[in-house]
Design an enzyme around this catalytic site. Structure first.
Site, PDB file in Angstrom:
ATOM      1  N   GLN A 144     -42.727  71.816  -1.711  1.00  0.00           N
ATOM      2  CA  GLN A 144     -41.801  72.466  -2.644  1.00  0.00           C
ATOM      3  C   GLN A 144     -40.551  71.606  -2.791  1.00  0.00           C
ATOM      4  O   GLN A 144     -40.170  70.862  -1.892  1.00  0.00           O
ATOM      5  CB  GLN A 144     -41.468  73.879  -2.183  1.00  0.00           C
ATOM      6  CG  GLN A 144     -40.666  73.984  -0.915  1.00  0.00           C
ATOM      7  CD  GLN A 144     -40.520  75.433  -0.437  1.00  0.00           C
ATOM      8  OE1 GLN A 144     -41.503  76.142  -0.267  1.00  0.00           O
ATOM      9  NE2 GLN A 144     -39.276  75.868  -0.241  1.00  0.00           N
TER      10      GLN A 144
ATOM     11  N   TRP B 138     -14.712  82.603  10.455  1.00  0.00           N
ATOM     12  CA  TRP B 138     -15.409  81.530  11.173  1.00  0.00           C
ATOM     13  C   TRP B 138     -15.995  82.118  12.442  1.00  0.00           C
ATOM     14  O   TRP B 138     -15.250  82.564  13.308  1.00  0.00           O
ATOM     15  CB  TRP B 138     -14.478  80.369  11.541  1.00  0.00           C
ATOM     16  CG  TRP B 138     -15.289  79.315  12.228  1.00  0.00           C
ATOM     17  CD1 TRP B 138     -15.546  79.214  13.574  1.00  0.00           C
ATOM     18  CD2 TRP B 138     -16.035  78.268  11.603  1.00  0.00           C
ATOM     19  NE1 TRP B 138     -16.390  78.165  13.824  1.00  0.00           N
ATOM     20  CE2 TRP B 138     -16.698  77.563  12.632  1.00  0.00           C
ATOM     21  CE3 TRP B 138     -16.198  77.850  10.273  1.00  0.00           C
ATOM     22  CZ2 TRP B 138     -17.524  76.476  12.365  1.00  0.00           C
ATOM     23  CZ3 TRP B 138     -17.004  76.762  10.030  1.00  0.00           C
ATOM     24  CH2 TRP B 138     -17.656  76.085  11.063  1.00  0.00           C
TER      25      TRP B 138
ATOM     26  N   GLU C 202      -9.092  67.920   8.243  1.00  0.00           N
ATOM     27  CA  GLU C 202      -8.271  68.284   9.394  1.00  0.00           C
ATOM     28  C   GLU C 202      -7.764  67.016  10.104  1.00  0.00           C
ATOM     29  O   GLU C 202      -8.455  66.494  10.959  1.00  0.00           O
ATOM     30  CB  GLU C 202      -9.077  69.139  10.370  1.00  0.00           C
ATOM     31  CG  GLU C 202      -9.645  70.400   9.727  1.00  0.00           C
ATOM     32  CD  GLU C 202     -10.470  71.233  10.688  1.00  0.00           C
ATOM     33  OE1 GLU C 202     -10.277  71.137  11.926  1.00  0.00           O
ATOM     34  OE2 GLU C 202     -11.313  71.994  10.219  1.00  0.00           O
TER      35      GLU C 202
ATOM     36  N   TYR D 232      -6.498  81.376  13.776  1.00  0.00           N
ATOM     37  CA  TYR D 232      -7.036  81.370  15.143  1.00  0.00           C
ATOM     38  C   TYR D 232      -6.793  80.000  15.759  1.00  0.00           C
ATOM     39  O   TYR D 232      -6.210  79.118  15.131  1.00  0.00           O
ATOM     40  CB  TYR D 232      -8.537  81.694  15.128  1.00  0.00           C
ATOM     41  CG  TYR D 232      -9.295  80.985  14.033  1.00  0.00           C
ATOM     42  CD1 TYR D 232      -9.647  79.648  14.137  1.00  0.00           C
ATOM     43  CD2 TYR D 232      -9.649  81.656  12.865  1.00  0.00           C
ATOM     44  CE1 TYR D 232     -10.321  78.985  13.140  1.00  0.00           C
ATOM     45  CE2 TYR D 232     -10.330  81.009  11.844  1.00  0.00           C
ATOM     46  CZ  TYR D 232     -10.671  79.673  11.992  1.00  0.00           C
ATOM     47  OH  TYR D 232     -11.335  79.022  10.972  1.00  0.00           O
ATOM     48  N   ASP D 233      -7.234  79.821  16.983  1.00  0.00           N
ATOM     49  CA  ASP D 233      -7.001  78.588  17.746  1.00  0.00           C
ATOM     50  C   ASP D 233      -5.514  78.322  17.966  1.00  0.00           C
ATOM     51  O   ASP D 233      -5.094  77.170  18.090  1.00  0.00           O
ATOM     52  CB  ASP D 233      -7.649  77.375  17.060  1.00  0.00           C
ATOM     53  CG  ASP D 233      -9.156  77.331  17.243  1.00  0.00           C
ATOM     54  OD1 ASP D 233      -9.654  78.089  18.085  1.00  0.00           O
ATOM     55  OD2 ASP D 233      -9.817  76.546  16.549  1.00  0.00           O
TER      56      ASP D 233
END
Length: 432
Positions: free
Chosen positions: A109, A410, A189, A265-266
């Site tokens: 496919q 996340w 980042e 976060y983090d």
């Protein structure tokens, strides 16, 4: 982003029961606009964690999402877009039990793998918009090269449009992946600020990032006219204020983006010795760290720098950060650790669906700070800070009450088979 094979997207310089379903993604917040629910599904979720795309259908997540970001596409040293794992992206044959439509892939496919499952997901949920996310913590090494000159910017964007939007996947029939993606999400980042060791970083990244967005906008509009559709452009933006100021012309960045996802976060993790909150809405009393970090501080920092309220999509974690070797004082909070807590995928990190088992085992006690808005587990020596359904409902209410654009998750593979986290978040985002 965070806690994955790509490493932890730390800020630079630095169970509850499931809740009832309330509302739908189309409902409005106080400002009258649509509340976004954006979820990241990772390239490695199926193979490494046993979480196929079908998992987010079966646990009720997909029906509550407005957007899904597929993470990640990579850049080569010259800044060209490439697939880092063609097998996972579009070659692996998915068995019927893991397939969104319940049918097994067949040899030969045109499109298989995760991309075919995302195509099936869009057929099942026609309002869902799916983006390819580029970069990530260790995938941002060559963004600076891509953004450096008008020529490099044009070539980079052209390669990404060709690969991900036109769907010209190496080794597959021409256009095999066309129609899977509705836009591109940039996860650089960070511009002008070192992220992962070895990233190419230049002082001029700040201005070049804006120029790169302009090039994206121009080429996406051109491709959109050809395809008779609108292609979106989003970006993941940092919590760290120094990184904001060093790397972004934020007012203009927001103008060029459809919306932004903002790191929620983090704030703290096992790269520090002090056990602390990693995603609290407000700074807890007694926090010994400087500068302080919280969701409220980060949102206000973006607003102060010109972000439109309805374009801020606040990140929420489906994972926790952990420390061990703590003294049995203050329920572990703000105590000094000997190192990261043992984790399933990396030290000091684990998914909510796994951490929930620590609580139900009876070996850990749940603690909560309703004023600051964070929860943690502690067993006398090991400490895990995480968001459970109660905290995600709280964050959903905060987003709604402040008339922000929505929430970003996340990552989707961290929720339970019962979808406890998405139900908690949705109950806060949408009015009863």
């Amino acid at each position: 982003m965070s806690g994955k094979r790509w490493g932890a997207a730390v800020a630079v310089g630095a169970l509850a029961v499931g809740l009832a379903v309330v509302g739908t993604p189309a409902q409005a917040h106080g400002g009258g606009g649509e509340v976004r629910t954006v979820g990241y599904y990772t390239q490695w979720s199926h193979q490494d964690r046993g979480i196929p795309v079908r998992y987010i259908v079966d646990n009720g997540t997909a029906s509550r999402l407005t957007h899904l970001n597929y993470a990640f596409g990579l850049l080569d040293e010259r800044g060209g877009c490439v697939s880092s794992d063609p097998e996972a992206d579009y070659r692996r044959l998915i068995p019927a039990k893991d397939s969104v439509n319940g049918k097994a892939d067949q040899a030969g496919q045109a499109l298989a793998g995760n991309l075919n499952q995302l195509r099936q997901l869009k057929r099942k949920y026609p309002r869902l918009r799916v983006y390819i996310s580029l970069g990530g913590w260790i995938g941002s090494a060559y963004f600076s090269n891509a953004a450096l000159t008008p020529q490099s910017r044009a070539a980079h964007v052209k390669s990404c449009v060709d690969l991900w939007l036109k769907g010209n996947l190496p080794g597959a029939p021409a256009g095999a992946g066309k129609g899977v993606f509705d836009g591109i999400d940039l996860d650089w980042e960070w511009p002008a600020t070192e992220g992962a060791p070895g990233n190419v970083v230049r002082p001029e990244d700040k201005q070049n990032f804006t120029a790169l967005l302009r090039e994206y906008r121009a080429q996406l509009d051109k491709q959109g006219r050809a395809d008779h559709k609108r292609y979106d452009l989003t970006a993941f933006l940092p919590a760290n204020r120094e990184a904001m100021d060093r790397g972004y012309e934020l007012r203009e960045v927001y103008r060029l983006l459809t919306f932004a996802t903002v790191q929620g976060y983090d704030y703290h993790g096992a790269w520090e010795r002090t056990a602390n909150q990693q995603s609290a809405l407000r700074v807890p009393d007694g926090d010994p760290t400087t500068p302080k970090d919280s969701g409220e501080i980060v949102v206000d920092a973006h607003l102060d720098r010109g972000a439109p309220r309805d374009k801020i999509t606040l990140g929420v974690p489906y994972f926790g950060r952990g420390w061990t070797g703590l003294p049995n004082q203050n329920n572990g909070l703000f105590q000094q650790a000997t190192g990261p807590a043992p984790g399933t995928y990396e030290a000091g990190y684990d998914d909510y669906r796994i951490l929930k088992g620590l609580l139900t085992s009876g070996k850990y006690t749940l603690h909560r700070d309703d004023k600051a808005g964070h929860a943690w587990l502690f067993n006398g020596t090991t400490f895990w800070n995480y968001d459970d359904p109660t905290e995600l409902a709280r964050k959903g209410r905060y987003i709604r009450d402040r008339e922000l654009g929505g929430a970003m998750i996340w990552s989707l593979d961290g929720d339970t088979p019962q979808g406890e986290l998405i139900r908690g978040l949705s109950s806060g985002l949408h009015r009863r």
